[in-house]
Design an enzyme around this catalytic site. Structure first.
Site, PDB file in Angstrom:
ATOM      1  N   GLU A 121       7.253   4.057   1.672  1.00 19.09           N
ATOM      2  CA  GLU A 121       6.694   2.571   1.428  1.00 19.09           C
ATOM      3  C   GLU A 121       5.051   2.763   1.465  1.00 19.09           C
ATOM      4  OE1 GLU A 121       7.710  -0.198   0.895  1.00 19.09           O
ATOM      5  OE2 GLU A 121       9.786  -0.172   0.836  1.00 19.09           O
ATOM      6  N   SER A 122       4.834   3.678   2.414  1.00 20.43           N
ATOM      7  CA  SER A 122       3.256   3.665   2.726  1.00 20.43           C
ATOM      8  C   SER A 122       2.518   4.863   2.957  1.00 20.43           C
ATOM      9  CB  SER A 122       2.994   2.758   4.143  1.00 20.43           C
ATOM     10  OG  SER A 122       3.530   3.156   5.275  1.00 20.43           O
TER      11      SER A 122
END
Length: 230
Positions: A121-122
């Site tokens: 995700e990040s």
């Protein structure tokens, strides 16, 4: 063979390459030059329109001037099993590990699975914000944060309360746990729902929706997860 594709997701969560614009590790690799020792690696970059591309061959002259981001080792097949890259290659992991592990334990989830989601995700960038408003470490939407009792609050830097890494890890992990329960513990369906929304998975007969972005996202997280289990 080139392996270029566009990465984004159906609910506005950023791809790994998109959120890593602020973590440019190899900015000197401009103009399509790659050392021969890296020729077999997989790379990600963001073009001038904000589209993330991935490839396993040096870029063409058309990509001259593009800033390369992080090196992503390719998955390899060992004894018939797909073994993916380690999520721990990304900077920031040591700073968020305790939050991810604590949130996983609180929800009775495998910490490696939660860490794999955060990596995809990040890339452990706690300041990541997508163009559609997904926030922080696990890229939670404000509506999802509110569902779990975390609403926006005024702060000196103007950040949403869900941007705080510990809180973000808790929200994302609670949502992931609820999705796993919803889909009878099926990790791939839970990931598809985390990416595209539970409604999309239900719409397609409780299967991974036929969205290339979502299918690639599920594959990416599972590669990270398998890499962490090695």
């Amino acid at each position: 063979m080139s392996l270029f594709w566009k990465e984004s997701d159906e609910r506005g969560h950023p791809s790994l390459g998109t959120v890593m614009r602020g973590v440019v590790l190899l900015a000197f690799l401009l103009g399509g030059w790659l050392p021969s020792s890296w020729a077999n690696q997989v790379w990600e970059f963001v073009d001038g329109e904000g589209v993330t591309h991935i490839g396993n061959v040096p870029p063409s002259a058309a990509t001259r001037g593009v800033i390369w981001l992080s090196r992503v080792p390719p998955a390899s097949v060992v004894k018939g099993k797909d073994r993916g890259p380690s999520a721990l290659q990304f900077p920031g992991y040591d700073d968020v590990k305790q939050h991810l592990e604590a949130a996983a334990v609180a929800q009775s989830l495998d910490p490696a699975f939660v860490i794999a989601v955060a990596a995809a995700e990040s890339a452990f960038n706690v300041k990541a914000v997508s163009r559609k408003g997904a926030l922080g470490l696990m890229q939670v939407m404000p509506a999802t944060a509110e569902r779990y009792g975390v609403a926006a609050r005024p702060s000196s830097d103007g950040e949403h309360a869900a941007m705080e890494p510990k809180v973000n890890a808790q929200i994302g992990t609670r949502y992931l746990a609820d999705l796993l329960r919803m889909f009878d513990g099926d990790k791939e369906l839970a990931l598809a729902a985390y990416n595209a929304g539970e409604g999309a998975v239900i719409k397609y007969g409780r299967r991974i929706p036929p969205y290339p972005e979502t299918q690639q996202y599920v594959e990416k997280v599972m590669r990270f997860y398998r890499g962490l289990l090695r």
